[in-house]
Design an enzyme around this catalytic site. Structure first.
Site, PDB file in Angstrom:
ATOM      1  N   ASN A   1       0.841  -1.198   0.000  1.00 61.70           N
ATOM      2  CA  ASN A   1       0.000   0.000   0.000  1.00 61.70           C
ATOM      3  C   ASN A   1       0.877   1.249   0.000  1.00 61.70           C
ATOM      4  O   ASN A   1       1.981   1.266   0.559  1.00 61.70           O
ATOM      5  CB  ASN A   1      -1.020  -0.011   1.139  1.00 61.70           C
ATOM      6  N   ILE A   2       0.358   2.271  -0.660  1.00 62.97           N
ATOM      7  CA  ILE A   2       1.088   3.537  -0.835  1.00 62.97           C
ATOM      8  C   ILE A   2       0.108   4.658  -0.504  1.00 62.97           C
ATOM      9  O   ILE A   2      -0.882   4.832  -1.222  1.00 62.97           O
ATOM     10  CB  ILE A   2       1.585   3.683  -2.291  1.00 62.97           C
ATOM     11  N   GLU A   3       0.378   5.358   0.593  1.00 60.38           N
ATOM     12  CA  GLU A   3      -0.582   6.370   1.052  1.00 60.38           C
ATOM     13  C   GLU A   3      -0.147   7.776   0.634  1.00 60.38           C
ATOM     14  O   GLU A   3       0.982   7.994   0.192  1.00 60.38           O
ATOM     15  CB  GLU A   3      -0.731   6.263   2.574  1.00 60.38           C
TER      16      GLU A   3
ATOM     17  N   CYS B   1      -4.069   0.603  -2.520  1.00 62.61           N
ATOM     18  CA  CYS B   1      -3.921  -0.644  -1.755  1.00 62.61           C
ATOM     19  C   CYS B   1      -2.854  -1.544  -2.375  1.00 62.61           C
ATOM     20  O   CYS B   1      -2.553  -1.452  -3.575  1.00 62.61           O
ATOM     21  CB  CYS B   1      -5.233  -1.410  -1.734  1.00 62.61           C
TER      22      CYS B   1
ATOM     23  N   GLU C   1      -3.038  -4.653  -3.144  1.00 61.08           N
ATOM     24  CA  GLU C   1      -3.563  -5.539  -4.192  1.00 61.08           C
ATOM     25  C   GLU C   1      -3.565  -4.836  -5.542  1.00 61.08           C
ATOM     26  O   GLU C   1      -3.161  -5.391  -6.564  1.00 61.08           O
ATOM     27  CB  GLU C   1      -4.999  -5.974  -3.856  1.00 61.08           C
TER      28      GLU C   1
ATOM     29  N   CYS D   1     -10.346  -4.714  -0.103  1.00 65.78           N
ATOM     30  CA  CYS D   1     -11.481  -3.781  -0.115  1.00 65.78           C
ATOM     31  C   CYS D   1     -12.294  -3.944  -1.402  1.00 65.78           C
ATOM     32  O   CYS D   1     -11.853  -4.580  -2.373  1.00 65.78           O
ATOM     33  CB  CYS D   1     -10.984  -2.342   0.040  1.00 65.78           C
TER      34      CYS D   1
ATOM     35  N   CYS E   1     -10.564  -2.831  -4.702  1.00 64.90           N
ATOM     36  CA  CYS E   1      -9.597  -3.817  -5.215  1.00 64.90           C
ATOM     37  C   CYS E   1     -10.321  -5.020  -5.816  1.00 64.90           C
ATOM     38  O   CYS E   1      -9.922  -5.531  -6.866  1.00 64.90           O
ATOM     39  CB  CYS E   1      -8.652  -4.272  -4.107  1.00 64.90           C
TER      40      CYS E   1
HETATM   41  N1  THU Z   1      -5.198  -1.633   2.554  1.00 69.74           N
HETATM   42  C1  THU Z   1      -4.629  -2.428   1.607  1.00 69.74           C
HETATM   43  O1  THU Z   1      -3.579  -2.101   1.047  1.00 69.74           O
HETATM   44  N2  THU Z   1      -5.240  -3.591   1.300  1.00 69.74           N
HETATM   45  C2  THU Z   1      -6.342  -4.084   1.944  1.00 69.74           C
HETATM   46  O2  THU Z   1      -6.760  -5.195   1.647  1.00 69.74           O
HETATM   47  C3  THU Z   1      -7.000  -3.277   2.969  1.00 69.74           C
HETATM   48  C4  THU Z   1      -6.433  -1.936   3.233  1.00 69.74           C
HETATM   49  C5  THU Z   1      -4.495  -0.398   2.934  1.00 69.74           C
HETATM   50  C6  THU Z   1      -5.154   0.900   2.572  1.00 69.74           C
HETATM   51  C7  THU Z   1      -4.543   1.844   3.586  1.00 69.74           C
HETATM   52  O3  THU Z   1      -3.271   2.259   3.127  1.00 69.74           O
HETATM   53  C8  THU Z   1      -4.336   0.970   4.830  1.00 69.74           C
HETATM   54  O4  THU Z   1      -4.351  -0.369   4.349  1.00 69.74           O
HETATM   55  C9  THU Z   1      -5.399   1.142   5.905  1.00 69.74           C
HETATM   56  O5  THU Z   1      -6.660   1.027   5.373  1.00 69.74           O
END
Ligand code: THU
Length: 140
Positions: A42-44, A53, A55, A92, A95
């Site tokens: 994941n990259i925020e 996310c 995935e 989610c 994804c």
């Molecule tokens: N996130 C994912 O990368 N994959 C998931 O299946 C659920 C959530 C990430 C999004 C965000 O960066 C962090 O997890 C918290 O929601």
């Protein structure tokens, strides 16, 4: 099928998670039908909504490399610093909709807690009524 190797790749991908806002680090590993594996994390973003996310990162890396046939996806995630085994991290809806674009209902999604502890689900289990323009191929 034995998925420990794919979960290890997801854990490797998780090492690169950029998650300073949520503190929740996720890794994914996408097995292509030709045997190649793409990892994702994941990259925020400080403005939150552009965050991606793990995935989708894995899928977009693979698709932008010309892959379109996929065999399985492993996902593992938990707050940064937590020790294995993690609680399950379920992809989610966004994804799942991306996965639905490229994979059929029987596509295996591995929800891992460690390399040895996991459950195998299908895309159909997790997204039973996903939107498809070509819905004729798959009826309920
Ligand atoms: N996130 C994912 O990368 N994959 C998931 O299946 C659920 C959530 C990430 C999004 C965000 O960066 C962090 O997890 C918290 O929601």
């Amino acid at each position: 099928m034995e998925y420990s190797f794919l979960i290890q790749k997801a854990l490797d991908g998780r090492e690169f998670a950029y998650c300073p806002y949520s503190g929740f680090a996720v890794g994914a590993a996408l097995l292509c039908s030709d045997g190649e594996v793409y990892t994702g994390c994941n990259i925020e973003s400080s403005s939150y909504s552009p965050s991606n996310c793990a995935e989708r990162t894995a899928f977009f890396k693979a698709i932008s490399d010309g892959k379109q046939e996929f065999a399985a996806l492993a996902v593992i995630g938990a707050p940064k610093g937590e020790n294995l085994p993690f609680p399950q991290c379920v992809p989610c809806g966004v994804c799942l909709q991306v996965i639905n674009e490229f994979c059929t209902g029987d596509f295996p999604i591995i929800l891992a807690q460690s390399t040895q502890q996991y459950t195998v689900h299908t895309l159909r289990d997790l997204l039973p009524l996903g939107f498809r323009l070509d819905a004729k191929e798959e009826s309920i």
